[in-house]
Design a protein around this motif. Structure first.
Motif, PDB file in Angstrom:
ATOM      1  N   LEU A  54       1.035  -0.881   0.039  1.00 52.72           N
ATOM      2  CA  LEU A  54       0.557   0.348   0.099  1.00 52.72           C
ATOM      3  C   LEU A  54       0.267   1.159   0.160  1.00 52.72           C
ATOM      4  CD1 LEU A  54      -2.574   1.148   0.751  1.00 52.72           C
ATOM      5  CD2 LEU A  54      -2.616   1.210   2.693  1.00 52.72           C
ATOM      6  N   ASP A  55       0.853   1.740  -1.413  1.00 58.73           N
ATOM      7  CA  ASP A  55       1.668   2.504  -0.954  1.00 58.73           C
ATOM      8  C   ASP A  55       2.936   2.531  -1.283  1.00 58.73           C
ATOM      9  OD1 ASP A  55       2.932   5.424  -1.576  1.00 58.73           O
ATOM     10  OD2 ASP A  55       2.463   6.545   0.006  1.00 58.73           O
ATOM     11  N   ARG A  56       4.280   3.379   0.030  1.00 54.44           N
ATOM     12  CA  ARG A  56       5.564   2.315   0.146  1.00 54.44           C
ATOM     13  C   ARG A  56       5.556   1.834   1.164  1.00 54.44           C
ATOM     14  NH1 ARG A  56       8.353   3.065  -3.555  1.00 54.44           N
ATOM     15  NH2 ARG A  56      10.472   3.460  -1.717  1.00 54.44           N
ATOM     16  N   SER A  57       4.457   1.424   1.638  1.00 51.17           N
ATOM     17  CA  SER A  57       4.720  -0.219   2.843  1.00 51.17           C
ATOM     18  C   SER A  57       3.583  -1.136   2.556  1.00 51.17           C
ATOM     19  CB  SER A  57       3.061   0.523   3.867  1.00 51.17           C
ATOM     20  OG  SER A  57       3.191  -0.376   4.709  1.00 51.17           O
ATOM     21  N   ILE A  58       5.008  -1.959   3.089  1.00 49.84           N
ATOM     22  CA  ILE A  58       4.708  -3.386   2.350  1.00 49.84           C
ATOM     23  C   ILE A  58       4.209  -4.530   3.694  1.00 49.84           C
ATOM     24  CG2 ILE A  58       5.919  -5.600   2.286  1.00 49.84           C
ATOM     25  CD1 ILE A  58       8.195  -4.005   1.083  1.00 49.84           C
ATOM     26  N   LEU A  71       8.831   1.337   3.831  1.00 51.81           N
ATOM     27  CA  LEU A  71      10.079   1.940   3.014  1.00 51.81           C
ATOM     28  C   LEU A  71      10.130   3.263   3.108  1.00 51.81           C
ATOM     29  CD1 LEU A  71       9.467  -0.022  -0.366  1.00 51.81           C
ATOM     30  CD2 LEU A  71      11.182  -0.162   1.467  1.00 51.81           C
ATOM     31  N   GLN A  72       8.785   4.462   3.621  1.00 52.34           N
ATOM     32  CA  GLN A  72       9.479   5.463   3.372  1.00 52.34           C
ATOM     33  C   GLN A  72       9.694   6.132   2.408  1.00 52.34           C
ATOM     34  OE1 GLN A  72       9.146   8.072   6.197  1.00 52.34           O
ATOM     35  NE2 GLN A  72       8.627   6.191   7.119  1.00 52.34           N
ATOM     36  N   ARG A  73      10.627   7.252   1.813  1.00 56.03           N
ATOM     37  CA  ARG A  73      10.778   7.993  -0.062  1.00 56.03           C
ATOM     38  C   ARG A  73      11.903   7.295  -0.202  1.00 56.03           C
ATOM     39  NH1 ARG A  73      11.290  12.442   4.074  1.00 56.03           N
ATOM     40  NH2 ARG A  73      12.900  12.239   4.441  1.00 56.03           N
ATOM     41  N   THR A  74      12.594   6.198   0.272  1.00 56.81           N
ATOM     42  CA  THR A  74      13.672   5.914  -1.168  1.00 56.81           C
ATOM     43  C   THR A  74      14.400   4.731  -0.736  1.00 56.81           C
ATOM     44  OG1 THR A  74      15.443   6.885   0.227  1.00 56.81           O
ATOM     45  CG2 THR A  74      14.619   8.774  -0.473  1.00 56.81           C
ATOM     46  N   GLY A  75      13.188   4.076   0.190  1.00 57.15           N
ATOM     47  CA  GLY A  75      14.249   2.375   0.037  1.00 57.15           C
ATOM     48  C   GLY A  75      13.814   1.766  -0.771  1.00 57.15           C
ATOM     49  N   ARG A  76      14.222   0.705  -0.497  1.00 59.18           N
ATOM     50  CA  ARG A  76      13.967  -0.191  -2.096  1.00 59.18           C
ATOM     51  C   ARG A  76      14.255  -1.687  -2.024  1.00 59.18           C
ATOM     52  NH1 ARG A  76      14.212   1.742  -7.290  1.00 59.18           N
ATOM     53  NH2 ARG A  76      15.293   0.597  -7.986  1.00 59.18           N
ATOM     54  N   VAL A  77      13.421  -2.379  -2.549  1.00 60.71           N
ATOM     55  CA  VAL A  77      13.199  -3.979  -2.273  1.00 60.71           C
ATOM     56  C   VAL A  77      13.943  -4.593  -3.340  1.00 60.71           C
ATOM     57  CG1 VAL A  77      11.894  -5.887  -2.802  1.00 60.71           C
ATOM     58  CG2 VAL A  77      10.776  -4.144  -1.729  1.00 60.71           C
ATOM     59  N   ARG A 117      15.898   5.368   7.490  1.00 55.28           N
ATOM     60  CA  ARG A 117      13.946   5.380   6.919  1.00 55.28           C
ATOM     61  C   ARG A 117      13.367   4.321   7.705  1.00 55.28           C
ATOM     62  NH1 ARG A 117      16.043  10.685   4.930  1.00 55.28           N
ATOM     63  NH2 ARG A 117      15.851  12.188   6.265  1.00 55.28           N
ATOM     64  N   ILE A 118      13.854   3.096   6.827  1.00 55.60           N
ATOM     65  CA  ILE A 118      12.553   1.884   6.561  1.00 55.60           C
ATOM     66  C   ILE A 118      12.470   1.329   8.104  1.00 55.60           C
ATOM     67  CG2 ILE A 118      12.629  -0.059   6.262  1.00 55.60           C
ATOM     68  CD1 ILE A 118      14.381   0.440   3.758  1.00 55.60           C
ATOM     69  N   THR A 119      11.007   1.460   8.824  1.00 57.69           N
ATOM     70  CA  THR A 119      10.901   0.514   9.919  1.00 57.69           C
ATOM     71  C   THR A 119      10.510  -0.457   9.189  1.00 57.69           C
ATOM     72  OG1 THR A 119       8.464   1.703   9.256  1.00 57.69           O
ATOM     73  CG2 THR A 119      10.775   3.073  10.536  1.00 57.69           C
TER      74      THR A 119
END
Length: 127
Positions: A54-58, A71-77, A117-119
């Motif tokens: 959902l948006d930047r949340s997994i 993932l906040q703004r810049t996190g990548r998988v 910033r990833i939580t």
């Protein structure tokens, strides 16, 4: 500058985890783990039953737990075909989170900046 992955791109990378057993969840960003009970070790041996974005949340679901990554703004998988537990290597940036699967695959959640910033939140499912 690294471009953000879309939720559809992230979902494609995560779908392969469904049905796989978790070998380990390494939270390497010192401030990233936002819950302490249950601990990441509680996920070991559990099979992934569903993944979602959902948006930047997994979210990664197992029978007993739900793990949420923001993932906040810049996190990548980043998919890993031959994943091993993270060990520091000089000159190589560390991921914020590494999820290892029992089949030897895994994913890194990484970000380009030094500020992590990833939580990560782990919740036990209600009975």
């Amino acid at each position: 500058m690294t471009t953000s992955q879309s939720p559809a791109e992230i979902m494609t990378l995560l779908e392969r985890l469904t049905g796989q057993k978790i070998a380990a969840l390494q939270v390497l960003g010192i401030n990233s783990l936002k819950t302490f009970s249950p601990p990441p070790e509680a996920l070991v041996g559990e099979a992934v039953t569903a993944v979602g974005t959902l948006d930047r949340s997994i979210s990664i679901d197992t029978v007993s737990h739900v793990v949420t990554f923001d993932l906040q703004r810049t996190g990548r998988v980043v998919p890993l075909e031959n994943a091993q537990a993270y060990t520091p290597v000089a000159g190589v940036s560390r991921p914020t989170v590494r999820l290892l699967m029992a089949d030897g695959s895994g994913v890194d959640l990484s970000e380009p900046a030094r500020t992590k910033r990833i939580t990560v939140s782990i919740a036990a499912r209600s009975a």
